[in-house]
Design a protein around this motif. Structure first.
Motif, PDB file in Angstrom:
ATOM      1  N   GLU A   5      30.129   4.369  -9.550  1.00  7.02           N
ATOM      2  CA  GLU A   5      29.121   4.394 -10.605  1.00  7.02           C
ATOM      3  C   GLU A   5      29.789   4.401 -11.977  1.00  7.02           C
ATOM      4  O   GLU A   5      30.947   4.821 -12.106  1.00  7.02           O
ATOM      5  N   PRO A   6      29.065   3.959 -13.009  1.00  2.84           N
ATOM      6  CA  PRO A   6      29.615   4.051 -14.364  1.00  2.84           C
ATOM      7  C   PRO A   6      29.859   5.495 -14.777  1.00  2.84           C
ATOM      8  O   PRO A   6      29.225   6.424 -14.270  1.00  2.84           O
ATOM      9  N   SER A   7      30.785   5.678 -15.694  1.00  4.78           N
ATOM     10  CA  SER A   7      31.147   7.033 -16.120  1.00  4.78           C
ATOM     11  C   SER A   7      29.976   7.730 -16.810  1.00  4.78           C
ATOM     12  O   SER A   7      29.824   8.948 -16.715  1.00  4.78           O
ATOM     13  N   GLU A   8      29.129   6.973 -17.499  1.00  5.47           N
ATOM     14  CA  GLU A   8      27.990   7.579 -18.199  1.00  5.47           C
ATOM     15  C   GLU A   8      27.018   8.219 -17.209  1.00  5.47           C
ATOM     16  O   GLU A   8      26.460   9.290 -17.481  1.00  5.47           O
ATOM     17  N   ILE A   9      26.829   7.578 -16.074  1.00 11.65           N
ATOM     18  CA  ILE A   9      25.901   8.114 -15.075  1.00 11.65           C
ATOM     19  C   ILE A   9      26.555   9.225 -14.269  1.00 11.65           C
ATOM     20  O   ILE A   9      25.932  10.252 -13.972  1.00 11.65           O
ATOM     21  N   ALA A  10      27.818   9.041 -13.897  1.00 10.86           N
ATOM     22  CA  ALA A  10      28.495  10.043 -13.067  1.00 10.86           C
ATOM     23  C   ALA A  10      28.723  11.352 -13.811  1.00 10.86           C
ATOM     24  O   ALA A  10      28.634  12.437 -13.226  1.00 10.86           O
ATOM     25  N   GLU A  11      28.999  11.285 -15.110  1.00 10.63           N
ATOM     26  CA  GLU A  11      29.283  12.490 -15.890  1.00 10.63           C
ATOM     27  C   GLU A  11      28.039  13.125 -16.488  1.00 10.63           C
ATOM     28  O   GLU A  11      28.110  14.238 -17.006  1.00 10.63           O
ATOM     29  N   ALA A  12      26.906  12.453 -16.427  1.00  8.83           N
ATOM     30  CA  ALA A  12      25.672  13.012 -16.983  1.00  8.83           C
ATOM     31  C   ALA A  12      25.152  14.136 -16.091  1.00  8.83           C
ATOM     32  O   ALA A  12      25.309  14.098 -14.871  1.00  8.83           O
ATOM     33  N   PRO A  13      24.527  15.166 -16.669  1.00  3.46           N
ATOM     34  CA  PRO A  13      23.960  16.242 -15.844  1.00  3.46           C
ATOM     35  C   PRO A  13      22.734  15.752 -15.078  1.00  3.46           C
ATOM     36  O   PRO A  13      21.840  15.124 -15.646  1.00  3.46           O
TER      37      PRO A  13
END
Length: 408
Positions: A21-29
């Protein structure tokens, strides 16, 4: 046929899932929102409305059953990188809302004084404005009046902020900010009010007739000979422009969705409440996941000596739990060791029996037996006779007598 596929460890599956997954989605709460306690259709609708607030980083179609426990959701949180869980708990006397920071806490417990569903908020508004595209991006979080003495206020504000992804002002696309969630704290009543709005930008400095044309509405030109007469007509001056507050006027740095919202133009930002509404009060903060030391309690105040006694009691329970786990692991290892020993002993006994039988056969017959002879006997002896259904027993004497046929 191919061999059985070896199952991957949960941590390796989680790492592979995050890498895809993209980092924005994986790192989002991400969040789980569920409801517990007594069944009530309004609480179920409130849970669904709160999931809409937390979109898109939430399980909007999460199916939960009464048999599911909190541990079940916590065990799945690492795989789906869920960081928070919201629980609406309906009791006979009150409704509570709990916010858990996964996987180890802290846990915040709120008492819900009032709530209004999203459908009721929208039906009461004069100008209903809602779009499904607004829920494709996370909302903007606004914290109001969370200043004062007490660490519980700071912890409460931090928890609310961390439930939503942070916004980088240097790289943010203004067009993605379509919703707003506001948490407002009243120090006199100790109540927290949550409101949910959709954000709309409307061009400023245009007449009402021009706004209709820009927005794509078909004007009524029955009393006009040409379009210029409709635009310059005195009776079509904008009434809402005089009522708008100048503080809501902004100069757009980017082009937004909607006609007339161009880069560098002046627009007015309008908020339309889409619900739900929540009015709640912080009751308790626990250090762990619904367990552990109570860091804050609104109704009960304890001295330092009582707090120290509670800490010792909690520490004692924790040590007992660890000791029980250690004993369980030792018992499992000992039982496994005994089973392996028994299996080896049985294998040795069977091998010695086969050797004795082979020696007896050679002594009596005068030649060595085939290798598969005693193996086949062992397999046939190990087979058990299948049981008849219903515990029926076969008896030769219970046969039905044959009918005698007369000879013609």
């Amino acid at each position: 046929m191919g061999g059985l596929r070896k199952k991957k460890h949960p941590k390796s599956r989680t790492a592979a899932f995050k890498a895809s997954e993209p980092s924005e989605i994986a790192e989002a709460p991400h969040t789980f929102v569920i409801h517990r306690g007594l069944s009530c259709p309004y609480i179920t609708d409130l849970t669904i409305d709160f999931r809409r607030v937390m979109e898109p980083f939430t399980a909007i179609s999460l199916r939960e059953k009464k048999m599911n426990r909190i541990k079940d959701f916590v065990s799945l949180s690492s795989f789906f990188h869920v960081s928070h869980m919201g629980i609406f708990n309906k009791a006979s006397t009150q409704l509570s809302f709990k916010v858990l920071r996964l996987p180890r806490g802290p846990s915040l417990t709120f008492k819900v004084h009032q709530f209004t569903l999203a459908r009721d908020v929208i039906s009461l508004s004069k100008h209903q404005f809602i779009d499904d595209d607004h829920f494709k991006h996370a909302p903007l979080v606004v914290m109001n009046n969370f200043t004062g003495e007490g660490k519980h206020l700071k912890l409460m504000a931090t928890t609310f902020q961390n439930m939503f992804p942070s916004i980088n002002l240097a790289q943010v696309n203004i067009g993605t900010i379509r919703r707003c969630v506001m948490f407002s704290y009243n120090p006199d009543t100790k109540l927290v009010e949550m409101r949910h709005y959709s954000v709309q930008a409307v061009p400023v400095g245009l007449k009402r007739s021009v706004q209709k044309i820009i927005k794509g509405r078909v004007p009524n030109l029955n009393q006009c000979e040409e379009l210029a007469e409709f635009v310059t007509r005195d009776g079509y001056a904008s009434e809402s422009e005089a009522e708008d507050d100048e503080q809501s006027h902004v100069l757009l740095a980017q082009t937004l969705k909607g006609r007339g919202n161009l880069e560098g133009s002046k627009s007015s930002v309008k908020l339309h409440e889409i619900g739900p509404r929540l009015t709640m009060q912080l009751i308790k903060i626990e250090e762990g996941l619904l367990t552990g030391e109570v860091l804050y309690h609104d109704h009960i105040t304890k001295t330092e000596e009582e707090k120290e006694e509670l800490r010792k009691l909690i520490e004692k329970k924790r040590k007992l739990k660890e000791q029980r786990k250690k004993e369980q692991t030792e018992n499992r290892a000992r039982n496994l060791k005994q089973k392996t020993k028994m299996a080896k002993r049985e294998a040795n006994d069977n091998a010695s029996e086969d050797e004795d039988d082979a020696a007896y056969y050679e002594e009596e017959v005068g030649e060595k037996p085939d290798e598969e002879l005693f193996k086949n006997e062992k397999k046939s002896s190990s087979r058990k006779r299948p049981k008849l259904p219903g515990a029926m027993k076969y008896n030769k004497n219970n046969k039905k007598p044959k009918k005698e046929t007369k000879a013609k």
